[in-house]
Scaffold this motif. Structure first.
Motif, mmCIF file in Angstrom:
data_model
loop_
_atom_site.group_PDB
_atom_site.id
_atom_site.type_symbol
_atom_site.label_atom_id
_atom_site.label_comp_id
_atom_site.label_asym_id
_atom_site.label_seq_id
_atom_site.Cartn_x
_atom_site.Cartn_y
_atom_site.Cartn_z
ATOM 1 N N LYS A 33 2.960 14.086 -17.221
ATOM 2 C CA LYS A 33 2.045 13.215 -16.478
ATOM 3 C C LYS A 33 2.371 13.241 -14.984
ATOM 4 C CE LYS A 33 -1.203 10.068 -16.520
ATOM 5 N NZ LYS A 33 -2.579 10.435 -16.706
ATOM 6 N N CYS A 34 3.657 13.272 -14.645
ATOM 7 C CA CYS A 34 4.063 13.368 -13.234
ATOM 8 C C CYS A 34 3.556 14.658 -12.603
ATOM 9 C CB CYS A 34 5.581 13.329 -13.112
ATOM 10 S SG CYS A 34 6.299 11.709 -13.278
ATOM 11 N N VAL A 35 3.696 15.755 -13.322
ATOM 12 C CA VAL A 35 3.239 17.050 -12.800
ATOM 13 C C VAL A 35 1.724 17.023 -12.607
ATOM 14 C CG1 VAL A 35 2.997 19.506 -13.325
ATOM 15 C CG2 VAL A 35 5.179 18.363 -13.702
ATOM 16 N N GLU A 36 1.003 16.507 -13.582
ATOM 17 C CA GLU A 36 -0.465 16.443 -13.470
ATOM 18 C C GLU A 36 -0.878 15.629 -12.247
ATOM 19 O OE1 GLU A 36 -1.728 14.869 -17.216
ATOM 20 O OE2 GLU A 36 -1.525 16.794 -18.238
ATOM 21 N N ASN A 37 -0.258 14.469 -12.054
ATOM 22 C CA ASN A 37 -0.607 13.637 -10.909
ATOM 23 C C ASN A 37 -0.192 14.277 -9.589
ATOM 24 O OD1 ASN A 37 -1.658 11.821 -12.704
ATOM 25 N ND2 ASN A 37 0.025 10.376 -12.552
ATOM 26 N N SER A 38 0.927 14.996 -9.593
ATOM 27 C CA SER A 38 1.380 15.685 -8.383
ATOM 28 C C SER A 38 0.436 16.821 -8.004
ATOM 29 C CB SER A 38 2.788 16.253 -8.589
ATOM 30 O OG SER A 38 3.706 15.222 -8.826
ATOM 31 N N LEU A 39 -0.081 17.507 -9.017
ATOM 32 C CA LEU A 39 -0.984 18.628 -8.745
ATOM 33 C C LEU A 39 -2.253 18.173 -8.033
ATOM 34 C CD1 LEU A 39 -0.688 20.766 -11.993
ATOM 35 C CD2 LEU A 39 0.214 21.292 -9.733
ATOM 36 N N GLU A 40 -2.685 16.949 -8.306
ATOM 37 C CA GLU A 40 -3.870 16.438 -7.624
ATOM 38 C C GLU A 40 -3.642 16.386 -6.122
ATOM 39 O OE1 GLU A 40 -5.059 12.679 -9.266
ATOM 40 O OE2 GLU A 40 -5.011 13.464 -11.314
ATOM 41 N N GLN A 41 -2.466 15.901 -5.700
ATOM 42 C CA GLN A 41 -2.148 15.799 -4.265
ATOM 43 C C GLN A 41 -2.027 17.178 -3.634
ATOM 44 O OE1 GLN A 41 -2.006 13.290 -2.179
ATOM 45 N NE2 GLN A 41 -1.238 14.443 -0.453
ATOM 46 N N VAL A 42 -1.292 18.076 -4.284
ATOM 47 C CA VAL A 42 -1.122 19.428 -3.751
ATOM 48 C C VAL A 42 -2.473 20.137 -3.705
ATOM 49 C CG1 VAL A 42 -0.073 21.685 -4.194
ATOM 50 C CG2 VAL A 42 1.270 19.607 -4.475
ATOM 51 N N GLY A 43 -3.242 19.987 -4.765
ATOM 52 C CA GLY A 43 -4.563 20.619 -4.808
ATOM 53 C C GLY A 43 -5.474 20.127 -3.709
ATOM 54 N N LEU A 44 -5.408 18.846 -3.411
ATOM 55 C CA LEU A 44 -6.223 18.287 -2.333
ATOM 56 C C LEU A 44 -5.867 18.936 -0.999
ATOM 57 C CD1 LEU A 44 -8.276 16.185 -1.323
ATOM 58 C CD2 LEU A 44 -6.360 14.602 -1.090
ATOM 59 N N ARG A 45 -4.578 19.059 -0.730
ATOM 60 C CA ARG A 45 -4.154 19.703 0.527
ATOM 61 C C ARG A 45 -4.583 21.170 0.585
ATOM 62 N NH1 ARG A 45 -0.497 17.100 4.223
ATOM 63 N NH2 ARG A 45 0.155 15.119 3.337
ATOM 64 N N MET A 46 -4.484 21.868 -0.540
ATOM 65 C CA MET A 46 -4.917 23.268 -0.570
ATOM 66 C C MET A 46 -6.423 23.374 -0.320
ATOM 67 S SD MET A 46 -2.707 24.984 -3.648
ATOM 68 C CE MET A 46 -3.616 26.501 -3.567
#
Length: 134
Positions: A33-46
């Protein structure tokens, strides 16, 4: 499948993970769940970077995140990046450069520039899971 992999480390949350385990929760699912939520932030920046350099839209349209999976050794993995089959080939040149043009390294910068937000997201996610268990 997304290409151009970068690692997101989950650090500084071992105490919360231990509390989740003591409360009867599954640590692997909490980390997932932490990884999934973290990917949202990284994906937004990308995606924001891709929009700034939009010409044809191919790079932006090729962006994707694969679902998380837990490997046999307990590592939680998901890919975030650009899919070459969906037109992401220009993203490689934009990201790592060419012999005549330097790259922007936007994948790595998306993670490096999000480190503090990622820590906060991961801590909040684990605290939420722990709260649900109690």
């Amino acid at each position: 499948m997304a290409k151009g992999k970068s690692n997101i480390e989950i650090t500084g949350v071992s105490e919360l993970l231990q509390k989740i385990e003591k409360a009867g929760g599954k640590v692997e699912e909490a980390v997932r769940k932490c990884v999934e939520n973290s990917l949202e932030q990284v994906g937004l920046r990308m995606q924001l970077f891709m929009m700034e350099h939009k010409f044809s839209g191919d790079t932006y349209e090729s962006y994707e995140v694969t679902p998380t999976k837990i490997k046999k050794n307990g590592i939680v993995e998901a890919d975030v990046g650009y899919n070459i089959k969906k037109g992401g080939l220009p993203a490689i040149f934009l990201d790592v450069g060419t012999p005549t043009r330097p790259g922007y390294f936007f994948r790595q910068l998306a993670i490096e520039n999000s480190r503090e937000e990622l820590r906060q997201i991961q801590k909040a996610t684990l605290e939420e899971i722990l709260e649900d268990l109690n």
